[in-house]
Design a protein around this motif. Structure first.
Motif, PDB file in Angstrom:
ATOM      1  N   PRO A 145       0.836  -1.204   0.000  1.00 41.57           N
ATOM      2  CA  PRO A 145       0.000   0.000   0.000  1.00 41.57           C
ATOM      3  C   PRO A 145       0.874   1.259   0.000  1.00 41.57           C
ATOM      4  O   PRO A 145       1.964   1.276   0.570  1.00 41.57           O
ATOM      5  CB  PRO A 145      -0.783  -0.119   1.309  1.00 41.57           C
ATOM      6  CG  PRO A 145      -0.800  -1.584   1.603  1.00 41.57           C
ATOM      7  CD  PRO A 145       0.534  -2.099   1.116  1.00 41.57           C
ATOM      8  N   TRP A 146       0.392   2.308  -0.666  1.00 43.36           N
ATOM      9  CA  TRP A 146       1.115   3.570  -0.722  1.00 43.36           C
ATOM     10  C   TRP A 146       0.132   4.707  -0.548  1.00 43.36           C
ATOM     11  O   TRP A 146      -1.085   4.497  -0.596  1.00 43.36           O
ATOM     12  CB  TRP A 146       1.930   3.684  -2.015  1.00 43.36           C
ATOM     13  CG  TRP A 146       1.120   3.821  -3.268  1.00 43.36           C
ATOM     14  CD1 TRP A 146       0.339   2.871  -3.850  1.00 43.36           C
ATOM     15  CD2 TRP A 146       1.019   4.985  -4.083  1.00 43.36           C
ATOM     16  NE1 TRP A 146      -0.250   3.373  -4.982  1.00 43.36           N
ATOM     17  CE2 TRP A 146       0.150   4.662  -5.155  1.00 43.36           C
ATOM     18  CE3 TRP A 146       1.580   6.250  -4.023  1.00 43.36           C
ATOM     19  CZ2 TRP A 146      -0.176   5.579  -6.150  1.00 43.36           C
ATOM     20  CZ3 TRP A 146       1.252   7.155  -5.022  1.00 43.36           C
ATOM     21  CH2 TRP A 146       0.388   6.813  -6.062  1.00 43.36           C
ATOM     22  N   SER A 147       0.638   5.900  -0.325  1.00 43.55           N
ATOM     23  CA  SER A 147      -0.239   7.049  -0.070  1.00 43.55           C
ATOM     24  C   SER A 147       0.170   8.224  -0.941  1.00 43.55           C
ATOM     25  O   SER A 147       1.289   8.275  -1.450  1.00 43.55           O
ATOM     26  CB  SER A 147      -0.183   7.433   1.407  1.00 43.55           C
ATOM     27  OG  SER A 147       1.123   7.816   1.757  1.00 43.55           O
TER      28      SER A 147
ATOM     29  N   ALA B  68      -4.619  -0.943   6.156  1.00 40.17           N
ATOM     30  CA  ALA B  68      -4.544  -2.345   6.570  1.00 40.17           C
ATOM     31  C   ALA B  68      -5.910  -2.998   6.804  1.00 40.17           C
ATOM     32  O   ALA B  68      -5.992  -4.071   7.393  1.00 40.17           O
ATOM     33  CB  ALA B  68      -3.653  -2.506   7.796  1.00 40.17           C
ATOM     34  N   THR B  69      -6.983  -2.371   6.331  1.00 44.32           N
ATOM     35  CA  THR B  69      -8.319  -2.965   6.428  1.00 44.32           C
ATOM     36  C   THR B  69      -8.854  -3.170   5.021  1.00 44.32           C
ATOM     37  O   THR B  69      -8.782  -2.273   4.183  1.00 44.32           O
ATOM     38  CB  THR B  69      -9.282  -2.051   7.220  1.00 44.32           C
ATOM     39  OG1 THR B  69      -8.745  -1.848   8.532  1.00 44.32           O
ATOM     40  CG2 THR B  69     -10.661  -2.672   7.334  1.00 44.32           C
ATOM     41  N   GLU B  70      -9.383  -4.378   4.764  1.00 40.76           N
ATOM     42  CA  GLU B  70      -9.894  -4.706   3.433  1.00 40.76           C
ATOM     43  C   GLU B  70     -11.397  -4.477   3.361  1.00 40.76           C
ATOM     44  O   GLU B  70     -12.128  -4.814   4.291  1.00 40.76           O
ATOM     45  CB  GLU B  70      -9.584  -6.166   3.089  1.00 40.76           C
ATOM     46  CG  GLU B  70      -8.107  -6.436   2.969  1.00 40.76           C
ATOM     47  CD  GLU B  70      -7.805  -7.883   2.580  1.00 40.76           C
ATOM     48  OE1 GLU B  70      -8.731  -8.732   2.576  1.00 40.76           O
ATOM     49  OE2 GLU B  70      -6.628  -8.152   2.277  1.00 40.76           O
TER      50      GLU B  70
ATOM     51  N   SER C 254     -19.169   1.284  -4.070  1.00 42.22           N
ATOM     52  CA  SER C 254     -18.101   2.274  -4.137  1.00 42.22           C
ATOM     53  C   SER C 254     -17.393   2.365  -2.797  1.00 42.22           C
ATOM     54  O   SER C 254     -17.914   1.928  -1.770  1.00 42.22           O
ATOM     55  CB  SER C 254     -18.652   3.647  -4.534  1.00 42.22           C
ATOM     56  OG  SER C 254     -19.506   4.144  -3.524  1.00 42.22           O
ATOM     57  N   CYS C 255     -16.214   2.940  -2.833  1.00 45.72           N
ATOM     58  CA  CYS C 255     -15.419   3.137  -1.622  1.00 45.72           C
ATOM     59  C   CYS C 255     -14.732   4.489  -1.735  1.00 45.72           C
ATOM     60  O   CYS C 255     -14.005   4.743  -2.696  1.00 45.72           O
ATOM     61  CB  CYS C 255     -14.387   2.016  -1.482  1.00 45.72           C
ATOM     62  SG  CYS C 255     -13.373   2.142   0.010  1.00 45.72           S
ATOM     63  N   TYR C 256     -14.975   5.356  -0.777  1.00 43.20           N
ATOM     64  CA  TYR C 256     -14.334   6.665  -0.710  1.00 43.20           C
ATOM     65  C   TYR C 256     -13.309   6.624   0.422  1.00 43.20           C
ATOM     66  O   TYR C 256     -13.565   6.049   1.477  1.00 43.20           O
ATOM     67  CB  TYR C 256     -15.369   7.755  -0.422  1.00 43.20           C
ATOM     68  CG  TYR C 256     -14.717   9.042   0.036  1.00 43.20           C
ATOM     69  CD1 TYR C 256     -14.241   9.963  -0.883  1.00 43.20           C
ATOM     70  CD2 TYR C 256     -14.524   9.297   1.392  1.00 43.20           C
ATOM     71  CE1 TYR C 256     -13.604  11.116  -0.475  1.00 43.20           C
ATOM     72  CE2 TYR C 256     -13.887  10.447   1.811  1.00 43.20           C
ATOM     73  CZ  TYR C 256     -13.433  11.348   0.875  1.00 43.20           C
ATOM     74  OH  TYR C 256     -12.788  12.482   1.284  1.00 43.20           O
TER      75      TYR C 256
ATOM     76  N   TYR D 228      -5.425  -1.488  -4.474  1.00 40.80           N
ATOM     77  CA  TYR D 228      -6.547  -2.261  -4.992  1.00 40.80           C
ATOM     78  C   TYR D 228      -6.080  -3.691  -5.235  1.00 40.80           C
ATOM     79  O   TYR D 228      -4.979  -3.904  -5.749  1.00 40.80           O
ATOM     80  CB  TYR D 228      -7.063  -1.647  -6.299  1.00 40.80           C
ATOM     81  CG  TYR D 228      -7.597  -0.248  -6.101  1.00 40.80           C
ATOM     82  CD1 TYR D 228      -8.901  -0.050  -5.664  1.00 40.80           C
ATOM     83  CD2 TYR D 228      -6.799   0.864  -6.325  1.00 40.80           C
ATOM     84  CE1 TYR D 228      -9.389   1.233  -5.458  1.00 40.80           C
ATOM     85  CE2 TYR D 228      -7.277   2.142  -6.126  1.00 40.80           C
ATOM     86  CZ  TYR D 228      -8.575   2.324  -5.697  1.00 40.80           C
ATOM     87  OH  TYR D 228      -9.053   3.587  -5.487  1.00 40.80           O
ATOM     88  N   VAL D 229      -6.910  -4.662  -4.869  1.00 40.75           N
ATOM     89  CA  VAL D 229      -6.542  -6.067  -4.980  1.00 40.75           C
ATOM     90  C   VAL D 229      -7.676  -6.832  -5.659  1.00 40.75           C
ATOM     91  O   VAL D 229      -8.854  -6.601  -5.373  1.00 40.75           O
ATOM     92  CB  VAL D 229      -6.287  -6.674  -3.569  1.00 40.75           C
ATOM     93  CG1 VAL D 229      -5.866  -8.137  -3.669  1.00 40.75           C
ATOM     94  CG2 VAL D 229      -5.246  -5.868  -2.804  1.00 40.75           C
ATOM     95  N   ASN D 230      -7.299  -7.737  -6.559  1.00 39.94           N
ATOM     96  CA  ASN D 230      -8.281  -8.609  -7.201  1.00 39.94           C
ATOM     97  C   ASN D 230      -7.897 -10.066  -6.930  1.00 39.94           C
ATOM     98  O   ASN D 230      -7.147 -10.659  -7.693  1.00 39.94           O
ATOM     99  CB  ASN D 230      -8.358  -8.358  -8.704  1.00 39.94           C
ATOM    100  CG  ASN D 230      -9.396  -9.235  -9.378  1.00 39.94           C
ATOM    101  OD1 ASN D 230     -10.065 -10.032  -8.725  1.00 39.94           O
ATOM    102  ND2 ASN D 230      -9.526  -9.107 -10.676  1.00 39.94           N
TER     103      ASN D 230
END
Length: 177
Positions: A115-117, A137-139, A147-149, A158-160
């Protein structure tokens, strides 16, 4: 095209090749080769250079436009492949305070190894498949239409983990990808 844009932005900021290389944590030779179009930098390198120049990544690929209204035709969208497996297509014109991207994430991949910011706000909506958004660190598992803001200053990716590609739209303000 990216090399000349980097040179233009570096010069506008009064930076030498050496100063930009130091800020981007890459070699002076690499910056020089990229600016002279002798080398094609990786997305990771371009991201570092964009951060060092304090510009959104996609701005390194754009040509200057001055119109107040811009139409981006589907067949002329700028595309970029991330090392993690996302193919991004820029929906917005690439200037202003909002960037809209369409992303396609291949099965079993992530947008980044870790993860990066970056200093923005982000909203993603799934348009096909399923997607996991990892923030601080929360999925959060998303299905089509979800949607996710989030504040992009929090480490995220993002993970698939699924067997089919995930397609999604991301809005980022201000642009900083």
């Amino acid at each position: 095209m990216v090399g000349s844009r980097i040179r233009e932005l570096r010069a506008a900021r009064g930076l030498t090749v050496t100063e930009l290389a130091r800020r981007a944590e890459v070699s002076t030779g690499l910056i020089s080769q990229v600016e002279r179009e002798l080398a094609d930098p990786s997305l990771v390198t371009v991201r570092k250079i964009a951060k060092a120049l304090d510009v959104p990544l996609f701005s390194l690929f754009e040509e200057s436009e001055t119109d107040d209204v811009a139409v981006v035709r589907r067949h002329t969208r700028m595309q970029i492949q991330s090392p993690g497996g996302i193919l991004y297509s820029r929906i917005s014109a690439g200037r202003g305070r909002l960037e809209v991207l369409q992303g396609t994430l291949a099965p079993g991949t992530a947008s980044a190894d870790e993860p990066w910011s970056h200093p923005s706000e982000e909203c993603a909506v799934v348009i096909a498949g399923k997607l996991v958004v990892e923030v601080a660190a929360t999925e959060r598992a998303l299905d089509v239409g979800d949607s996710c803001y989030f504040n992009s200053r929090l480490p995220h990716r993002y993970v698939n983990p699924h067997r089919k590609p995930a397609e999604f739209i991301i809005s980022i303000t201000p642009p900083s990808y």
